[in-house]
Design a protein around this motif. Structure first.
Motif, PDB file in Angstrom:
ATOM      1  N   ALA A   7       0.854  -1.182   0.000  1.00  0.00           N
ATOM      2  CA  ALA A   7       0.000   0.000   0.000  1.00  0.00           C
ATOM      3  C   ALA A   7       0.890   1.233   0.000  1.00  0.00           C
ATOM      4  N   GLY A   8       0.464   2.259  -0.698  1.00  0.00           N
ATOM      5  CA  GLY A   8       1.243   3.482  -0.773  1.00  0.00           C
ATOM      6  C   GLY A   8       1.969   3.635  -2.093  1.00  0.00           C
ATOM      7  N   THR A   9       2.119   2.551  -2.883  1.00  0.00           N
ATOM      8  CA  THR A   9       2.743   2.685  -4.183  1.00  0.00           C
ATOM      9  C   THR A   9       1.838   3.505  -5.084  1.00  0.00           C
ATOM     10  N   GLN A  10       2.462   4.326  -5.930  1.00  0.00           N
ATOM     11  CA  GLN A  10       1.717   5.202  -6.841  1.00  0.00           C
ATOM     12  C   GLN A  10       0.781   6.139  -6.069  1.00  0.00           C
ATOM     13  N   GLY A  11       1.088   6.425  -4.781  1.00  0.00           N
ATOM     14  CA  GLY A  11       0.216   7.276  -3.984  1.00  0.00           C
ATOM     15  C   GLY A  11      -1.008   6.558  -3.458  1.00  0.00           C
ATOM     16  N   LEU A  12      -1.060   5.232  -3.603  1.00  0.00           N
ATOM     17  CA  LEU A  12      -2.199   4.441  -3.159  1.00  0.00           C
ATOM     18  C   LEU A  12      -1.988   4.040  -1.709  1.00  0.00           C
ATOM     19  N   LEU A  13      -2.931   4.387  -0.833  1.00  0.00           N
ATOM     20  CA  LEU A  13      -2.813   4.053   0.582  1.00  0.00           C
ATOM     21  C   LEU A  13      -3.466   2.717   0.882  1.00  0.00           C
ATOM     22  N   SER A  14      -4.672   2.485   0.376  1.00  0.00           N
ATOM     23  CA  SER A  14      -5.393   1.233   0.606  1.00  0.00           C
ATOM     24  C   SER A  14      -6.152   0.832  -0.650  1.00  0.00           C
ATOM     25  N   GLY A  15      -6.147  -0.491  -0.936  1.00  0.00           N
ATOM     26  CA  GLY A  15      -6.886  -0.980  -2.080  1.00  0.00           C
ATOM     27  C   GLY A  15      -6.008  -1.122  -3.317  1.00  0.00           C
ATOM     28  N   PRO A  16      -6.686  -1.364  -4.461  1.00  0.00           N
ATOM     29  CA  PRO A  16      -8.134  -1.457  -4.635  1.00  0.00           C
ATOM     30  C   PRO A  16      -8.688  -2.801  -4.155  1.00  0.00           C
ATOM     31  N   TYR A  17     -10.005  -2.811  -3.842  1.00  0.00           N
ATOM     32  CA  TYR A  17     -10.675  -4.016  -3.395  1.00  0.00           C
ATOM     33  C   TYR A  17     -12.154  -3.930  -3.765  1.00  0.00           C
ATOM     34  N   VAL A  18     -12.817  -5.071  -3.738  1.00  0.00           N
ATOM     35  CA  VAL A  18     -14.218  -5.159  -4.186  1.00  0.00           C
ATOM     36  C   VAL A  18     -15.107  -5.579  -3.014  1.00  0.00           C
ATOM     37  N   VAL A  19     -16.233  -4.889  -2.857  1.00  0.00           N
ATOM     38  CA  VAL A  19     -17.265  -5.268  -1.891  1.00  0.00           C
ATOM     39  C   VAL A  19     -18.618  -5.284  -2.606  1.00  0.00           C
ATOM     40  N   ASN A  20     -19.624  -5.789  -1.908  1.00  0.00           N
ATOM     41  CA  ASN A  20     -21.009  -5.789  -2.426  1.00  0.00           C
ATOM     42  C   ASN A  20     -21.127  -6.468  -3.789  1.00  0.00           C
ATOM     43  N   VAL A  21     -20.428  -7.578  -3.956  1.00  0.00           N
ATOM     44  CA  VAL A  21     -20.506  -8.273  -5.235  1.00  0.00           C
ATOM     45  C   VAL A  21     -21.833  -9.025  -5.343  1.00  0.00           C
ATOM     46  N   GLY A  22     -22.436  -9.010  -6.530  1.00  0.00           N
ATOM     47  CA  GLY A  22     -23.656  -9.755  -6.819  1.00  0.00           C
ATOM     48  C   GLY A  22     -23.552 -10.394  -8.189  1.00  0.00           C
ATOM     49  N   THR A  23     -24.682 -10.799  -8.730  1.00  0.00           N
ATOM     50  CA  THR A  23     -24.658 -11.409 -10.051  1.00  0.00           C
ATOM     51  C   THR A  23     -24.384 -10.396 -11.146  1.00  0.00           C
ATOM     52  N   ASN A  24     -24.777  -9.125 -10.926  1.00  0.00           N
ATOM     53  CA  ASN A  24     -24.645  -8.138 -12.007  1.00  0.00           C
ATOM     54  C   ASN A  24     -24.059  -6.805 -11.560  1.00  0.00           C
ATOM     55  N   GLN A  25     -23.518  -6.749 -10.352  1.00  0.00           N
ATOM     56  CA  GLN A  25     -22.955  -5.484  -9.880  1.00  0.00           C
ATOM     57  C   GLN A  25     -21.895  -5.734  -8.820  1.00  0.00           C
ATOM     58  N   ALA A  26     -21.081  -4.691  -8.569  1.00  0.00           N
ATOM     59  CA  ALA A  26     -20.043  -4.741  -7.540  1.00  0.00           C
ATOM     60  C   ALA A  26     -19.584  -3.307  -7.279  1.00  0.00           C
ATOM     61  N   THR A  27     -18.937  -3.092  -6.128  1.00  0.00           N
ATOM     62  CA  THR A  27     -18.387  -1.790  -5.763  1.00  0.00           C
ATOM     63  C   THR A  27     -16.880  -1.920  -5.591  1.00  0.00           C
ATOM     64  N   VAL A  28     -16.125  -1.066  -6.262  1.00  0.00           N
ATOM     65  CA  VAL A  28     -14.667  -1.056  -6.163  1.00  0.00           C
ATOM     66  C   VAL A  28     -14.250   0.150  -5.327  1.00  0.00           C
ATOM     67  N   CYS A  29     -13.403  -0.080  -4.319  1.00  0.00           N
ATOM     68  CA  CYS A  29     -12.969   0.964  -3.396  1.00  0.00           C
ATOM     69  C   CYS A  29     -11.452   1.082  -3.383  1.00  0.00           C
TER      70      CYS A  29
END
Length: 267
Positions: A7-29
């Motif tokens: 974490a922290g590479t390219q200015g990235l502190l946390s992630g990316p990661y996926v939550v709320n996955v379903g059959t036709n949708q998901a949230t990327v954080c």
């Protein structure tokens, strides 16, 4: 299996990661160190045209992808100010019943080196089984729920090895009480599947996951409308495996004891 990019590479502190996955949708954080204009690109892993979703100028992004295909593997690239920050792959939930394996662990706070070993083993087992489903984390992601640095070092950095290949189903623990918890782990958008107490429901093929926030007071745990929600979500999934997840166990011989004294089993 080597631990994923720090974490922290390219200015990235946390992630990316996926939550709320379903059959036709998901949230990327994901979270960056300084404010950037967030965006992502995604497509099916087997090919096809890239689609885009735009975010805001912020340190934290939670972007929803809709119109996805069930049981399909997707590649996602996240960017800040039009510069790529990271990439992940994940599979949407199947629409048809069938056997699969998912992964459960938790209480990963305080010891990131030990956590990394567990995360590596979990990722290796997913590779061995060739089943990239989801990971259920039963809470206490970091020692201090209000510390961004601890979240990054104790959870997101060691867990990145599997977060870049499988979605996460998070359970709030007693150490996860920072006001920004729902920023990191936004609830599903379907109002039927959530409660004001932070409980939520996720369907993944044959499994219905009911995640209960047991950090509430005893009075909140036993609210009539909350118990009704739980009863209805259980009843309508009578043809599925129903898994109820919470941080504090109902029965335990450990030093904290079980959750029975807090009225959990009554719910």
């Amino acid at each position: 299996v080597a631990v994923g990019a720090a974490a922290g590479t390219q200015g990235l502190l946390s992630g990316p990661y996926v939550v709320n996955v379903g059959t036709n949708q998901a949230t990327v954080c994901w979270q960056v160190e300084t404010k950037k204009l967030g965006s992502l690109q995604y497509r099916e892993a087997e090919g096809g045209e890239w689609k885009e979703a735009g975010g805001s100028v912020s340190r934290f992004q939670a972007l929803n992808m809709t119109g996805l295909q069930p049981a399909a593997r997707y590649v996602v690239k996240v960017s800040g100010d039009k510069k790529e920050l990271g990439e992940l792959t994940f599979s949407t939930a199947p629409a048809e019943p069938g056997p699969f394996t998912f992964f459960v662990y938790g209480d990963t706070r305080s010891y990131p080196k030990d956590h990394a070993k567990v995360a590596d083993a979990l990722a290796a087992e997913a590779h061995r089984l060739k089943q990239y489903t989801f990971v259920l984390h039963i809470g206490d992601f970091a020692q201090s729920g209000s510390s961004e640095e601890q979240k990054a070092k104790q959870f997101f950095e060691p867990a990145q090895v599997f977060l870049r290949m499988m979605p996460l189903v998070p359970v709030q623990g007693n150490h996860d009480m920072g006001k920004d918890y729902e920023m990191y782990f936004p609830l599903p958008r379907d109002s039927k599947m959530v409660t004001p107490n932070g409980d939520f429901c996720v369907d993944y093929g044959l499994v219905r996951m009911l995640v209960l926030n047991d950090s509430r007071s005893s009075a909140d745990r036993l609210l009539a409308d909350r118990l009704l929600w739980l009863s209805e979500r259980l009843a309508e999934a009578s043809n599925q495996w129903r898994v109820v997840a919470m941080h504090g166990p109902m029965y335990s011989s450990g030093m904290h004891g079980g959750g029975g004294s807090r009225g959990v089993e009554q719910a």
